[in-house]
Design an enzyme around this catalytic site. Structure first.
Site, PDB file in Angstrom:
ATOM      1  N   ARG A  23     -24.694  11.059  38.718  1.00 47.90           N
ATOM      2  CA  ARG A  23     -25.203  11.120  37.239  1.00 47.90           C
ATOM      3  C   ARG A  23     -25.795  12.676  37.030  1.00 47.90           C
ATOM      4  O   ARG A  23     -25.672  13.070  35.790  1.00 47.90           O
ATOM      5  CB  ARG A  23     -26.400  10.152  37.163  1.00 47.90           C
ATOM      6  CG  ARG A  23     -26.373   9.022  37.220  1.00 47.90           C
ATOM      7  CD  ARG A  23     -27.462   7.755  36.907  1.00 47.90           C
ATOM      8  NE  ARG A  23     -28.800   8.268  38.055  1.00 47.90           N
ATOM      9  CZ  ARG A  23     -28.761   7.350  38.752  1.00 47.90           C
ATOM     10  NH1 ARG A  23     -27.920   6.314  39.216  1.00 47.90           N
ATOM     11  NH2 ARG A  23     -29.783   7.419  39.711  1.00 47.90           N
ATOM     12  N   SER A  40     -24.416  -0.891  50.934  1.00 47.45           N
ATOM     13  CA  SER A  40     -25.579  -1.230  50.047  1.00 47.45           C
ATOM     14  C   SER A  40     -25.939  -2.679  50.119  1.00 47.45           C
ATOM     15  O   SER A  40     -25.186  -3.464  49.622  1.00 47.45           O
ATOM     16  CB  SER A  40     -25.313  -0.687  48.508  1.00 47.45           C
ATOM     17  OG  SER A  40     -26.377  -0.951  47.822  1.00 47.45           O
ATOM     18  N   ASN A  43     -31.636  -5.162  53.064  1.00 50.77           N
ATOM     19  CA  ASN A  43     -32.068  -5.143  54.299  1.00 50.77           C
ATOM     20  C   ASN A  43     -33.250  -6.071  54.429  1.00 50.77           C
ATOM     21  O   ASN A  43     -33.383  -6.743  55.500  1.00 50.77           O
ATOM     22  CB  ASN A  43     -32.589  -3.836  54.834  1.00 50.77           C
ATOM     23  CG  ASN A  43     -32.554  -3.526  56.532  1.00 50.77           C
ATOM     24  OD1 ASN A  43     -32.829  -4.185  57.107  1.00 50.77           O
ATOM     25  ND2 ASN A  43     -31.751  -2.511  56.967  1.00 50.77           N
ATOM     26  N   CYS A  44     -34.165  -5.959  53.569  1.00 54.05           N
ATOM     27  CA  CYS A  44     -35.466  -6.632  53.862  1.00 54.05           C
ATOM     28  C   CYS A  44     -35.091  -8.324  53.458  1.00 54.05           C
ATOM     29  O   CYS A  44     -36.064  -9.043  53.868  1.00 54.05           O
ATOM     30  CB  CYS A  44     -36.523  -6.208  52.801  1.00 54.05           C
ATOM     31  SG  CYS A  44     -36.857  -4.229  53.035  1.00 54.05           S
ATOM     32  N   TYR A 280     -29.246  18.268  54.453  1.00 50.20           N
ATOM     33  CA  TYR A 280     -30.290  17.458  54.095  1.00 50.20           C
ATOM     34  C   TYR A 280     -30.605  16.248  54.913  1.00 50.20           C
ATOM     35  O   TYR A 280     -29.422  15.692  55.479  1.00 50.20           O
ATOM     36  CB  TYR A 280     -30.478  17.303  52.683  1.00 50.20           C
ATOM     37  CG  TYR A 280     -30.535  18.470  51.737  1.00 50.20           C
ATOM     38  CD1 TYR A 280     -31.614  18.831  51.233  1.00 50.20           C
ATOM     39  CD2 TYR A 280     -29.262  19.423  51.644  1.00 50.20           C
ATOM     40  CE1 TYR A 280     -31.674  20.128  50.290  1.00 50.20           C
ATOM     41  CE2 TYR A 280     -29.189  20.394  50.615  1.00 50.20           C
ATOM     42  CZ  TYR A 280     -30.319  20.579  50.060  1.00 50.20           C
ATOM     43  OH  TYR A 280     -30.456  21.856  49.443  1.00 50.20           O
ATOM     44  N   ALA A 281     -31.737  15.578  54.970  1.00 46.03           N
ATOM     45  CA  ALA A 281     -31.749  14.227  55.778  1.00 46.03           C
ATOM     46  C   ALA A 281     -32.755  13.483  54.972  1.00 46.03           C
ATOM     47  O   ALA A 281     -33.774  13.948  54.490  1.00 46.03           O
ATOM     48  CB  ALA A 281     -32.197  14.268  57.356  1.00 46.03           C
ATOM     49  N   TYR A 427     -57.649  -8.941  33.067  1.00 47.63           N
ATOM     50  CA  TYR A 427     -58.415 -10.227  33.321  1.00 47.63           C
ATOM     51  C   TYR A 427     -58.091 -11.078  32.515  1.00 47.63           C
ATOM     52  O   TYR A 427     -58.449 -11.396  31.149  1.00 47.63           O
ATOM     53  CB  TYR A 427     -59.828  -9.712  33.377  1.00 47.63           C
ATOM     54  CG  TYR A 427     -60.703 -10.992  33.392  1.00 47.63           C
ATOM     55  CD1 TYR A 427     -60.751 -11.968  34.448  1.00 47.63           C
ATOM     56  CD2 TYR A 427     -61.600 -11.224  32.482  1.00 47.63           C
ATOM     57  CE1 TYR A 427     -61.771 -13.310  34.167  1.00 47.63           C
ATOM     58  CE2 TYR A 427     -62.505 -12.546  32.023  1.00 47.63           C
ATOM     59  CZ  TYR A 427     -62.412 -13.394  33.090  1.00 47.63           C
ATOM     60  OH  TYR A 427     -63.195 -14.458  33.071  1.00 47.63           O
TER      61      TYR A 427
END
Length: 557
Positions: A23, A40, A43-44, A280-281, A427
């Site tokens: 992008r 992709s 995972n959860c 980078y990591a 509320y």
């Protein structure tokens, strides 16, 4: 001249970085490598596919290599393992697992996002166990799912009481198995403190989970059909899930001479740059800074990986947006309960020598007069002098996520406990109360900060009584008969003023009710009339939850 950016690893961090990079620059050459087939996926969601809650496997696949390549014009190479980084030449070595060929690829910038892998200790008999699995990715999931569907095991052992272990225990139990959960520590779910984890322990037992704490696995026997524990237990099983934690996939970084921390995480600066300015990591492989205490730590969660993925792309293109640290906000479903945390717990603060104050409240998830309200056990940890919020924990059947998210937002916004009563939160009777649980926690904390009340904790009161302390239980006689703290004297709050002559004038009076509110009122009455009084934080409910779950019918008093 366009950039060539190479990414090692997909899923949350690498895939997010790649999409953001495209992008920002339509001309960049973006090459993504993954040693697996899937770049992709959710995972959860893996435990819930195994348990059958998620029925369609395809829904776990967020993007395929084909769909992602078509949309973003990536060069995605799956089943391709990056084996070496040559920093001087700015190249990587890649082993194509399909052709068994190795080749080199150049880069201008390199992003490491290989994630973490399950810890597998050298337990005797492990290699011979035929039905032992770890869970980290889609292939792991497929293997477990196939075994469960084909072999129809009736007994399972889950080793490790972290979030994945507990979620797997629930899903295997939902499939009708007899499930034993073994945890070496004295509690499951390490982000919780002990008294909060105790609520979850009891709920697991109520749901039929055989919970073994303070015990580790000694060996596997019978090709994995028997688990032997350090304390001498023997558990027959058809299935073993090993879930004792993860370690960063840091081999590439170590061999390339990049700096790593004491726990093995790749060290990065605030812009996610390693000790090599071209590399980078991000994600589970890196050492992060704790947002609360500013110390290095490892927090493998999805939100940080996604956030870091976006920021690393921005930083490569000169936007220089820092990653400000990881707060560790998380939530898990445990049968009927939601279990959520944010920030630091007591264990962490104690280990760092940071002074803190604690409170527990047990408000309803919504207005008590509207049907199906249920109590939330909410713990807030803060600085008594400044009001700074260090962390929070919550367990309950409804409304837990909202309250933890509000507190996490308050922390990121720099609010203190003194600001929590002033939060104007949505509320209506089906959703909350006019004073939201977060407001209530703020009122209690403000009273402590402002010196309106002093409190004592659940783990201190027994010793106080053993040393001759006076404890007044200000609940009703019926509540007192139903359950009490041994040594307490029943004196209902509404009768307190008429019984001053029965109370000692020369010693501290400790007070408790069911959840803390009436205890606070009684403490104020006593202090205003010249007595030294201290309230038991969280009341009988917090004290008793450590020893086993109790009926909650009085919790809204």
């Amino acid at each position: 001249m366009s950039k060539k950016i190479v990414i090692v690893g997909g899923v949350a961090g690498g895939s997010t970085a790649a999409a953001r990079l495209r992008r920002l620059d339509e001309t960049a050459e973006i090459v993504m490598f993954d040693k697996g087939e899937y770049i992709s996926y959710a995972n959860c969601g893996l435990p819930y596919y195994i348990g059958g809650t998620i029925e369609d496997r395809q829904k776990l696949l967020v993007q395929t290599p084909e769909s992602m390549s078509a949309r973003y014009n990536f060069d995605i190479r799956t089943l391709s393992e990056v084996t070496h980084i040559n920093r001087a030449k700015k190249t990587i070595s890649v082993h194509d697992l399909k052709s068994d060929q190795t080749y080199e690829e150049t880069y201008d910038q390199l992003i490491l996002s290989p994630g973490a892998r399950p810890i597998v200790p050298p337990i005797p008999g492990l290699n011979e166990a035929k039905a032992l699995f770890t869970l980290r990715n889609i292939p792991d999931t497929d293997r477990i799912k196939a075994y469960v569907d084909e072999e129809k095991p009736s007994k399972a052992v889950v080793i490790g009481g972290g979030f994945i272990g507990v979620e797997m225990a629930e899903n295997l139990r939902d499939l009708g198995m007899t499930v034993t959960l073994i945890e070496m520590a004295n509690q499951i779910m390490p982000p919780l403190d002990y008294e909060m984890a105790a609520i979850v322990h009891q709920h697991l037992r109520d749901k039929g989970i055989h919970l073994i704490l303070n015990d580790g696995v000694k060996a596997f026997e019978g090709n994995g059909t028997k688990v032997l524990t350090q304390n001498g237990k023997e558990i027959d099983t058809d299935l073993i899930i090993l879930s004792i934690g993860v370690r960063p996939e840091n081999e590439l970084a170590v061999h390339a001479g990049l700096s790593v921390g004491t726990r093995g995480g790749i060290q990065v600066d605030e812009y996610l740059q390693t000790s090599d300015s071209s590399i980078y990591a991000i994600g589970d492989v890196i050492e992060v800074t704790c947002y609360i205490n500013k110390q290095p730590t490892m927090i493998p969660l999805a939100w940080p990986a996604n956030r870091q993925g976006r920021l690393v792309a921005d930083n490569i293109y000169g936007k220089k947006t820092p990653y400000k640290g990881t707060l560790g906000t998380s939530i898990a479903k445990v049968f009927d309960y939601a279990v959520a945390t944010t920030g630091n717990n007591e264990k962490t603060l104690k280990s760092l020598g940071i002074a803190y104050e604690v409170l527990h409240v047990h408000p309803g998830s919504h207005a008590g007069y509207y049907p199906n309200a249920s109590p939330i056990a909410l713990k807030l940890i803060f600085d008594k002098k400044t009001g700074k919020i260090f962390g929070a924990q919550a367990v309950g059947k409804d409304g837990v996520n909202k309250r933890i998210d509000v507190i996490a937002t308050a922390i990121k916004g720099g609010l203190t406990v003194l600001d929590l009563p002033d939060l104007e939160l949505a509320y209506a009777p089906p959703y909350s109360s006019a004073k939201d649980p977060v407001n209530m926690a703020g009122y209690v904390a403000s009273n402590i900060v402002e010196g309106m009340i002093e409190t004592v904790q659940w783990h201190e009161i027994d010793t106080i009584l053993e040393n001759g302390g006076t404890l007044i239980d200000v609940r009703t006689p019926s509540e007192f008969k139903y359950g009490l703290i041994k040594g307490a004297i029943n004196l209902p709050v509404d009768e307190l003023r008429s019984k001053f002559h029965e109370l000692p004038q020369d010693k501290t009076i400790y007070v408790h009710c069911q959840v803390g509110l009436r205890g606070y009122i009684a403490t104020r009455i006593l202090r205003e009339n010249g007595f030294e009084a201290v309230n038991l934080d969280g009341g009988y409910r917090t004290y008793e939850q450590v020893k086993g779950l109790i009926d909650t019918k009085y919790d809204n008093y």
